[in-house]
Motif scaffolding. Structure first.
Motif, PDB file in Angstrom:
ATOM      1  N   ASP A 116       0.837  -1.206   0.000  1.00 23.30           N
ATOM      2  CA  ASP A 116       0.000   0.000   0.000  1.00 23.30           C
ATOM      3  C   ASP A 116       0.869   1.253   0.000  1.00 23.30           C
ATOM      4  N   LEU A 117       1.942   1.227   0.787  1.00 20.67           N
ATOM      5  CA  LEU A 117       2.868   2.355   0.827  1.00 20.67           C
ATOM      6  C   LEU A 117       3.492   2.589  -0.547  1.00 20.67           C
ATOM      7  N   PHE A 119       2.393   1.796  -3.514  1.00 23.30           N
ATOM      8  CA  PHE A 119       1.435   2.353  -4.469  1.00 23.30           C
ATOM      9  C   PHE A 119       1.145   3.820  -4.167  1.00 23.30           C
ATOM     10  N   GLU A 120       1.181   4.188  -2.900  1.00 25.76           N
ATOM     11  CA  GLU A 120       0.947   5.596  -2.569  1.00 25.76           C
ATOM     12  C   GLU A 120       2.123   6.467  -3.012  1.00 25.76           C
ATOM     13  N   THR A 121       3.356   5.946  -2.900  1.00 25.82           N
ATOM     14  CA  THR A 121       4.493   6.735  -3.403  1.00 25.82           C
ATOM     15  C   THR A 121       4.358   6.941  -4.912  1.00 25.82           C
ATOM     16  N   PHE A 122       3.877   5.932  -5.616  1.00 28.62           N
ATOM     17  CA  PHE A 122       3.633   6.049  -7.058  1.00 28.62           C
ATOM     18  C   PHE A 122       2.609   7.152  -7.336  1.00 28.62           C
ATOM     19  N   ASP A 123       1.513   7.153  -6.562  1.00 31.82           N
ATOM     20  CA  ASP A 123       0.467   8.166  -6.752  1.00 31.82           C
ATOM     21  C   ASP A 123       0.997   9.574  -6.477  1.00 31.82           C
ATOM     22  N   ILE A 124       1.820   9.712  -5.439  1.00 30.42           N
ATOM     23  CA  ILE A 124       2.387  11.016  -5.097  1.00 30.42           C
ATOM     24  C   ILE A 124       3.303  11.513  -6.216  1.00 30.42           C
ATOM     25  N   LEU A 125       4.120  10.629  -6.733  1.00 31.44           N
ATOM     26  CA  LEU A 125       5.052  11.020  -7.792  1.00 31.44           C
ATOM     27  C   LEU A 125       4.328  11.441  -9.069  1.00 31.44           C
ATOM     28  N   THR A 126       3.289  10.725  -9.428  1.00 31.11           N
ATOM     29  CA  THR A 126       2.534  11.111 -10.627  1.00 31.11           C
ATOM     30  C   THR A 126       1.824  12.444 -10.409  1.00 31.11           C
TER      31      THR A 126
END
Length: 208
Positions: A116-117, A119-126
């Motif tokens: 989950d962490l 995937f959240e870093t991915f969302d933040i970067l995008t």
């Protein structure tokens, strides 16, 4: 053409280049966890050179655990340590303050599962890059892939297998240690800002 990748913690430049250049991103979520990979670590350029940021995980008596079942060890204040390290490394970079408010919340939120962490870093970067990168996830583990339909970039999660060499860009401490290749995407983001996307589009990835 699909591009198959593991979700990792603030991915390496090579991994993010693979995402930017992909027609379709597919994240492998059915794999067994492997230690000493970028699933739970990333590398930054500190005042003392390259620095590893590692997320502590709960150990299990089981010999094999799926990555999606891996839990983060809550007894260590790793988030505070990681953010302090990022500040020490990048406070003087051109774009740290610009993106600081976007990334800081992830170091304040308590995640139970590593996946989950990541995937959240991915969302933040995008979000930082103002990108829309759609992806799907696997429903079974692919031991072998059809190379006519899929680029298998899962090896990028293991830095020892990643031999990609990238064009140098300005780094905060390059006057002390020179250019350090293929760090966390955060290194590129804080140093290059809006030029990050163009840089990633023009890099060549090497499949072993």
């Amino acid at each position: 053409m699909n591009t198959l990748l593991h979700p990792t913690y603030f991915p390496s430049i090579s991994q993010f280049a693979a995402m930017i250049q992909a027609e379709k991103i597919v994240f492998e979520v059915e794999d067994n966890f492997q230690k000493q990979t970028n699933r739970n670590r990333t590398y930054i350029y500190s005042p003392n050179g390259i620095q590893l940021l590692n997320i502590p995980i709960k150990h299990s008596k089981q010999k094999r655990q799926k990555t999606k079942d891996i839990q983060i060890e809550p007894e260590f204040d790793w988030q505070k340590q990681h953010f302090k390290s990022l500040e020490a490394a990048y406070r003087s970079s051109p774009f740290f303050e610009y993106f600081e408010d976007d990334i800081q919340p992830i170091f304040e939120k308590k995640h139970k599962f590593l996946m989950d962490l990541n995937f959240e870093t991915f969302d933040i970067l995008t979000k930082c890059l103002r990108l829309k990168l759609d992806y799907t996830i696997t429903t079974e583990y692919f031991h072998e892939v059809d190379l006519n339909t899929t680029k298998d970039y899962r090896f990028l999660a293991n830095g020892k297998k990643d031999t990609s060499i990238f064009e140098p860009y300005p780094q905060v401490f390059d006057d002390k240690f020179g250019f350090i290749n293929n760090l966390s995407i955060l290194d590129l983001l804080f140093n290059e800002g809006k030029f990050t996307i163009d840089y990633l589009k023009n890099q060549t990835l090497i499949i072993p």
